[in-house]
Design a protein around this motif. Sequence first.
Motif, PDB file in Angstrom:
ATOM      1  N   UNK A  28       1.136  -1.333   0.148  1.00 19.98           N
ATOM      2  CA  UNK A  28      -0.040  -0.224  -0.180  1.00 19.98           C
ATOM      3  C   UNK A  28       0.914   1.108   0.217  1.00 19.98           C
ATOM      4  N   UNK A  29       1.297   1.286   0.223  1.00 23.21           N
ATOM      5  CA  UNK A  29       2.671   3.032   0.591  1.00 23.21           C
ATOM      6  C   UNK A  29       3.574   2.186  -0.619  1.00 23.21           C
ATOM      7  N   UNK A  30       3.392   1.365  -1.477  1.00 21.74           N
ATOM      8  CA  UNK A  30       4.154   1.612  -2.497  1.00 21.74           C
ATOM      9  C   UNK A  30       3.272   2.608  -3.571  1.00 21.74           C
ATOM     10  N   UNK A  31       1.754   2.454  -3.872  1.00 22.15           N
ATOM     11  CA  UNK A  31       1.065   3.285  -4.604  1.00 22.15           C
ATOM     12  C   UNK A  31       0.829   4.555  -3.846  1.00 22.15           C
ATOM     13  N   UNK A  32       1.118   4.668  -1.912  1.00 24.92           N
ATOM     14  CA  UNK A  32       1.074   5.900  -1.808  1.00 24.92           C
ATOM     15  C   UNK A  32       0.231   6.656  -1.081  1.00 24.92           C
ATOM     16  N   UNK A  33      -0.317   5.548  -0.613  1.00 21.74           N
ATOM     17  CA  UNK A  33      -1.212   5.025   0.338  1.00 21.74           C
ATOM     18  C   UNK A  33      -0.743   5.780   2.619  1.00 21.74           C
ATOM     19  N   UNK A  34      -1.319   6.111   3.275  1.00 20.79           N
ATOM     20  CA  UNK A  34      -0.714   5.593   4.400  1.00 20.79           C
ATOM     21  C   UNK A  34      -1.484   4.396   4.871  1.00 20.79           C
ATOM     22  N   UNK A  35      -0.740   3.421   5.419  1.00 24.05           N
ATOM     23  CA  UNK A  35      -0.775   2.489   5.847  1.00 24.05           C
ATOM     24  C   UNK A  35      -0.054   2.163   7.618  1.00 24.05           C
TER      25      UNK A  35
END
Length: 209
Positions: A28-35
């Motif tokens: 998810x971080x790889x697509x710019x989301x905060x996880x």
Amino acid sequence: MPTPSDELPIVHIVDDDAEMRKGVESLLRSVGLEARTYGSTQEFLKSDGLDSPGCIVLDIRLPGTNGLDFQEGLADLGIHLPVILMTGHGDIPMSVRAMKAGAVDFLPKPFRDQDMIDAVTAAINRDRTRRASEGQAIAVADRYATLSPREREVMALVTAGKMNKQIAGELSLSEVTVKIHRGAAMRKMAARSLADLVRMADTLKNRTR
């Protein structure tokens, strides 16, 4: 100060498998989301940011609790984030129960990266839509609070389909007075048409249910 719509969404990952948590977080971080990750539901419930926009990625089989039961009890805890369930032991009855309880998706492990990204995107969009709708409902309620008791009576009868003459008879008013109250209610509610006013009345009813 940022509005809720300006806040970046947070994806909460709840799974007792550390490797799975790390993998989903990295994806998810790889697509710019905060996880953010949690090893248990208790750890999740103690965290900050549960009022922020986002969603929950939740494993079904967790120590001390069942993910499906936890999902179904979230609303009672005041948490309205959309849920994506994942499991290595999924079956059709489980997925049906999850969907009936409002889950966005039910992903069997192992899942494709794109399936997880698609599910999270759909969940965040659902949460964004819900928050926008709630914001509109609050605005309608705030405007309704500015109406006088008589204007509320007239609005209720107008949106129930009554004509000015009928309203005048029911409230023992002149038609001219009814028109004045009706106009004031329309103006204060920022309703451009009767259809607008009817939709607002429905919104108010839904808030009180």
